[in-house]
Design a protein around this motif. Structure first.
Motif, PDB file in Angstrom:
ATOM      1  N   ASN A  32     -23.884  15.076  22.914  1.00  0.00           N
ATOM      2  CA  ASN A  32     -24.323  15.062  21.391  1.00  0.00           C
ATOM      3  C   ASN A  32     -23.455  16.066  20.439  1.00  0.00           C
ATOM      4  N   THR A  33     -23.377  16.002  19.114  1.00  0.00           N
ATOM      5  CA  THR A  33     -22.334  17.134  18.503  1.00  0.00           C
ATOM      6  C   THR A  33     -23.392  17.863  17.482  1.00  0.00           C
ATOM      7  N   THR A  34     -22.808  18.782  17.222  1.00  0.00           N
ATOM      8  CA  THR A  34     -23.221  19.987  15.819  1.00  0.00           C
ATOM      9  C   THR A  34     -22.346  20.575  14.871  1.00  0.00           C
ATOM     10  N   ILE A  35     -22.735  19.338  14.319  1.00  0.00           N
ATOM     11  CA  ILE A  35     -21.623  19.913  12.787  1.00  0.00           C
ATOM     12  C   ILE A  35     -21.688  20.002  11.639  1.00  0.00           C
ATOM     13  N   GLY A  36     -21.178  21.524  11.529  1.00  0.00           N
ATOM     14  CA  GLY A  36     -21.173  22.127  10.042  1.00  0.00           C
ATOM     15  C   GLY A  36     -19.728  22.030   9.417  1.00  0.00           C
ATOM     16  N   LEU A  37     -19.859  21.709   7.922  1.00  0.00           N
ATOM     17  CA  LEU A  37     -18.533  21.642   6.814  1.00  0.00           C
ATOM     18  C   LEU A  37     -18.037  23.811   6.433  1.00  0.00           C
ATOM     19  N   GLU A  38     -16.932  23.728   6.079  1.00  0.00           N
ATOM     20  CA  GLU A  38     -17.125  24.674   5.154  1.00  0.00           C
ATOM     21  C   GLU A  38     -15.383  23.947   4.053  1.00  0.00           C
ATOM     22  N   LEU A  39     -16.218  24.072   2.878  1.00  0.00           N
ATOM     23  CA  LEU A  39     -16.143  23.068   1.258  1.00  0.00           C
ATOM     24  C   LEU A  39     -15.301  24.313   0.582  1.00  0.00           C
ATOM     25  N   HIS A  40     -14.228  24.230   0.324  1.00  0.00           N
ATOM     26  CA  HIS A  40     -13.815  25.463  -0.694  1.00  0.00           C
ATOM     27  C   HIS A  40     -13.424  24.933  -2.197  1.00  0.00           C
ATOM     28  N   VAL A  41     -13.970  25.264  -3.193  1.00  0.00           N
ATOM     29  CA  VAL A  41     -14.094  23.831  -4.867  1.00  0.00           C
ATOM     30  C   VAL A  41     -13.330  25.177  -5.510  1.00  0.00           C
ATOM     31  N   GLN A  42     -12.222  24.412  -6.069  1.00  0.00           N
ATOM     32  CA  GLN A  42     -11.691  25.574  -6.967  1.00  0.00           C
ATOM     33  C   GLN A  42     -12.942  24.612  -8.287  1.00  0.00           C
ATOM     34  N   LEU A  43     -13.182  26.321  -9.410  1.00  0.00           N
ATOM     35  CA  LEU A  43     -14.287  26.324 -10.378  1.00  0.00           C
ATOM     36  C   LEU A  43     -13.375  25.880 -11.567  1.00  0.00           C
ATOM     37  N   GLN A 112     -30.731  22.014  -0.523  1.00  0.00           N
ATOM     38  CA  GLN A 112     -30.209  20.747   0.280  1.00  0.00           C
ATOM     39  C   GLN A 112     -29.557  19.456  -0.317  1.00  0.00           C
ATOM     40  N   ILE A 113     -29.223  18.702   0.480  1.00  0.00           N
ATOM     41  CA  ILE A 113     -28.477  17.646   0.432  1.00  0.00           C
ATOM     42  C   ILE A 113     -28.853  15.910   0.408  1.00  0.00           C
ATOM     43  N   GLU A 114     -29.769  15.203   0.823  1.00  0.00           N
ATOM     44  CA  GLU A 114     -30.109  14.387   1.474  1.00  0.00           C
ATOM     45  C   GLU A 114     -29.239  12.775   1.668  1.00  0.00           C
ATOM     46  N   LEU A 115     -28.729  12.960   2.795  1.00  0.00           N
ATOM     47  CA  LEU A 115     -27.579  11.941   3.071  1.00  0.00           C
ATOM     48  C   LEU A 115     -28.963  10.140   3.312  1.00  0.00           C
ATOM     49  N   GLY A 116     -28.624   9.088   2.850  1.00  0.00           N
ATOM     50  CA  GLY A 116     -28.876   8.202   3.278  1.00  0.00           C
ATOM     51  C   GLY A 116     -28.772   6.423   3.331  1.00  0.00           C
ATOM     52  N   SER A 117     -29.348   5.775   2.789  1.00  0.00           N
ATOM     53  CA  SER A 117     -29.093   4.320   2.616  1.00  0.00           C
ATOM     54  C   SER A 117     -27.651   4.176   1.329  1.00  0.00           C
ATOM     55  N   ALA A 118     -28.476   5.175   0.462  1.00  0.00           N
ATOM     56  CA  ALA A 118     -27.144   5.091  -0.260  1.00  0.00           C
ATOM     57  C   ALA A 118     -25.422   5.861   0.289  1.00  0.00           C
ATOM     58  N   ASP A 119     -26.208   6.186   0.826  1.00  0.00           N
ATOM     59  CA  ASP A 119     -24.773   6.653   2.017  1.00  0.00           C
ATOM     60  C   ASP A 119     -24.090   5.910   3.417  1.00  0.00           C
ATOM     61  N   ALA A 173     -19.512  12.171  12.732  1.00  0.00           N
ATOM     62  CA  ALA A 173     -18.599  12.180  11.705  1.00  0.00           C
ATOM     63  C   ALA A 173     -18.536  11.697  10.018  1.00  0.00           C
ATOM     64  N   ASP A 174     -18.641  10.976  10.650  1.00  0.00           N
ATOM     65  CA  ASP A 174     -19.675   9.761   9.000  1.00  0.00           C
ATOM     66  C   ASP A 174     -20.482  10.687   8.198  1.00  0.00           C
ATOM     67  N   GLU A 175     -21.425  11.568   9.360  1.00  0.00           N
ATOM     68  CA  GLU A 175     -22.928  12.710   7.707  1.00  0.00           C
ATOM     69  C   GLU A 175     -21.410  13.530   7.008  1.00  0.00           C
ATOM     70  N   ALA A 176     -20.613  14.018   8.113  1.00  0.00           N
ATOM     71  CA  ALA A 176     -20.177  14.424   7.634  1.00  0.00           C
ATOM     72  C   ALA A 176     -19.285  14.295   6.456  1.00  0.00           C
ATOM     73  N   ALA A 177     -18.413  13.463   6.733  1.00  0.00           N
ATOM     74  CA  ALA A 177     -17.558  12.999   5.556  1.00  0.00           C
ATOM     75  C   ALA A 177     -18.647  12.838   4.249  1.00  0.00           C
ATOM     76  N   HIS A 178     -19.958  11.489   4.299  1.00  0.00           N
ATOM     77  CA  HIS A 178     -20.882  11.415   3.499  1.00  0.00           C
ATOM     78  C   HIS A 178     -21.242  13.009   2.965  1.00  0.00           C
ATOM     79  N   TYR A 179     -21.674  13.945   3.758  1.00  0.00           N
ATOM     80  CA  TYR A 179     -21.897  15.172   3.124  1.00  0.00           C
ATOM     81  C   TYR A 179     -21.108  15.724   2.340  1.00  0.00           C
ATOM     82  N   VAL A 180     -19.242  15.710   2.066  1.00  0.00           N
ATOM     83  CA  VAL A 180     -18.511  15.829   1.986  1.00  0.00           C
ATOM     84  C   VAL A 180     -18.166  14.830   0.377  1.00  0.00           C
TER      85      VAL A 180
END
Length: 486
Positions: A32-43, A112-119, A173-180
């Motif tokens: 199993n895999t545990t994944i977290g992200l750091e997004l650096h977003v220029q405002l 939170q961010i909710e991922l599901g069928s829309a993704d 990996a798909d969940e991480a890409a959908h989250y981004v």
């Protein structure tokens, strides 16, 4: 003013990850895999966090330097009091020798961010937000210009980051890409950033660890993957690093806590440096910046000023106008397009499908050709309404309507009616004149008529082209197709 948003995760994995197995190149699906992200977003802001210097990152290198010197969209809670710390480390991208950040008392918690069928997922995944904190960005490091040297562009140093720390609730990996992608859509929609990964206004680091079925999800050693610049690269890097960690463990070795890069050409990750831990940074309270205190009234004012959020907007526009979900999502991808669409629809004169099609095909095509954003063009709801009116009222042909759009987006200041008259584009509506033109053409091309009568129906395109040429594009094909040779 804020200038950059940075989104990160911590290692607090969701136990649901254990239930969703992820098989890589190993022979048995036991990992199993545990994944977290750091997004650096220029405002979208004009100044740096603690400096009057410009936050414009793409000016000539090292020209914006002054070294001394909307979390509610995630359903989070703004803290009434927050404070800053100094995070000490020595590296060329941090000329002060420390970074001003928030550690113990961040400005926000929860969300939170909710991922599901829309993704495109067949299940739901809730990615929780642990905290949000303000900090300074670092300089931009430029590699491979001179062998053996790393150049630093300090324009970005001191630009504000908002770092959103998520729980490590993602398992694939798909969940991480959908989250981004979801965060990208959300941040663009509320107007804080254009989030363009290709120009660096959205930067992504990923934390990855693996563990066997039945083991504690915290037992895996986390490695950070730096500078992933597309959703495809994010997916590839996560899968490659997961496979590497599994291979290391199965060979009897131990995974080290490291910062690694990803080579998309070879689909492998490589060591950059050993991962620092919190004690290495020697945090201390920032002595020059007092705590930040906000009132509930201010928070309420910000909440009331928030635009309609993407999920709610998508559902409303799709249902109200009878559009496909993909059509609405495409318009939502360009800030201002939904507002343009709804302003034109508010006239009550146009079909929603036609307006959406014009926006996503003709207007998007012109924006892409010009490398331009809708907000930077002179196109207004009134201009688009006028073009569609002229087309619907048979004042111009479809080709001429598209040419009107081009002229207006090129900067022509004349009204649509004036452009039509100036170019002589008004549709020919004299049926007697049109029949005479057709008769002359038929007399000139007896061989093509015979070919058509012999069964070559493609010859009709020949005659349509001839009529359009003879009328200089002012005839509408549907007006003369009944005159086809029999």
């Amino acid at each position: 003013m804020l200038s950059v948003l940075r989104i990160r995760n911590i290692s607090a994995p969701n136990s649901a990850c254990s239930a969703l197995r992820r098989a890589y190149t190993t022979p048995a699906p036991k990992w199993n895999t545990t994944i977290g992200l750091e997004l650096h977003v220029q405002l979208s802001a004009k100044q740096k966090l603690f400096s009057p210097a410009s936050a414009k990152w793409d000016d000539p290198a090292n020209s914006n330097i002054d070294l001394p010197g909307r979390f509610l969209a995630l359903d989070g809670t703004v803290q009434p009091t927050s404070a800053f710390d100094r995070k000490h480390y020595f590296y060329a991208d941090q000329p002060l020798g420390y970074q001003i950040t928030q550690s113990a008392r961040p400005i926000g918690r929860g969300g939170q961010i909710e991922l599901g069928s829309a993704d495109g997922l067949s299940y739901t995944r809730r990615v929780r937000i642990h905290q949000l904190q303000l900090e300074q960005d670092t300089a931009k490091s430029i590699h491979n210009v001179y062998p053996g040297y790393v150049l630093s562009d300090l324009n970005r140093a001191g630009v504000a980051l908002v770092e959103i720390v998520s729980e490590a609730d993602m398992c694939t990996a798909d969940e991480a890409a959908h989250y981004v992608r979801r965060m990208q859509t959300l941040l663009r929609h509320i107007g804080v950033s254009n989030c363009n990964m290709e120009e660096g206004s959205l930067r992504c680091d990923v934390n990855v660890s693996v563990f066997r079925d039945g083991d504690d999800p915290l037992s895996g050693t986390r490695c950070e993957l730096k500078n992933l610049n597309s959703l495809k690269v994010i997916r590839g890097a996560i899968e490659a690093e997961s496979a590497r960690q599994i291979a290391v463990i199965e060979s009897g070795q131990t995974v080290g806590q490291e910062t690694r890069g990803y080579d998309a050409r070879t689909n492998t990750t490589f060591l950059q440096r050993s991962k620092e831990t919190a004690p290495d940074y020697r945090y201390m309270p920032e002595p020059d910046i007092p705590p930040v205190r906000v009132t509930e009234a201010w928070v309420d004012a910000v909440r009331n000023a928030m635009p309609e959020l993407p999920d709610r907007l998508l559902a409303r526009v799709t249902e109200h106008y009878g559009l496909l979900r993909d059509e609405v999502e495409t318009m939502m991808g360009e800030p201002g397009c939904i507002a343009l669409f709804e302003a034109v629809m508010a006239t009550g004169k146009h079909d929603a499908k036609r307006v959406a099609s014009w926006i996503t095909s003709e207007i998007f095509g012109q924006l892409a050709y010009r490398n331009q954003k809708l907000a930077d063009s002179q196109l207004t709801p009134q201009l688009l309404d006028d073009i569609l009116d002229a087309l619907a009222n048979s004042q111009v042909t479809s080709a001429q309507a598209k040419q009107l759009l081009i002229e207006l987006m090129d900067g022509d200041k004349r009204k649509v009616g004036e452009l039509i008259e100036a170019h002589g584009w008004r549709v020919m509506d004299d049926q007697s004149e049109l029949r005479n033109i057709i008769a002359v053409l038929l007399e000139k091309h007896p061989n093509e008529i015979a070919d058509y009568r012999a069964g070559n129906k493609r010859r009709m395109n020949f005659f349509v082209g001839k009529v359009m040429g003879a009328t200089k594009g002012q005839a509408k094909p549907q007006d003369f197709l009944d005159s086809k040779p029999e």
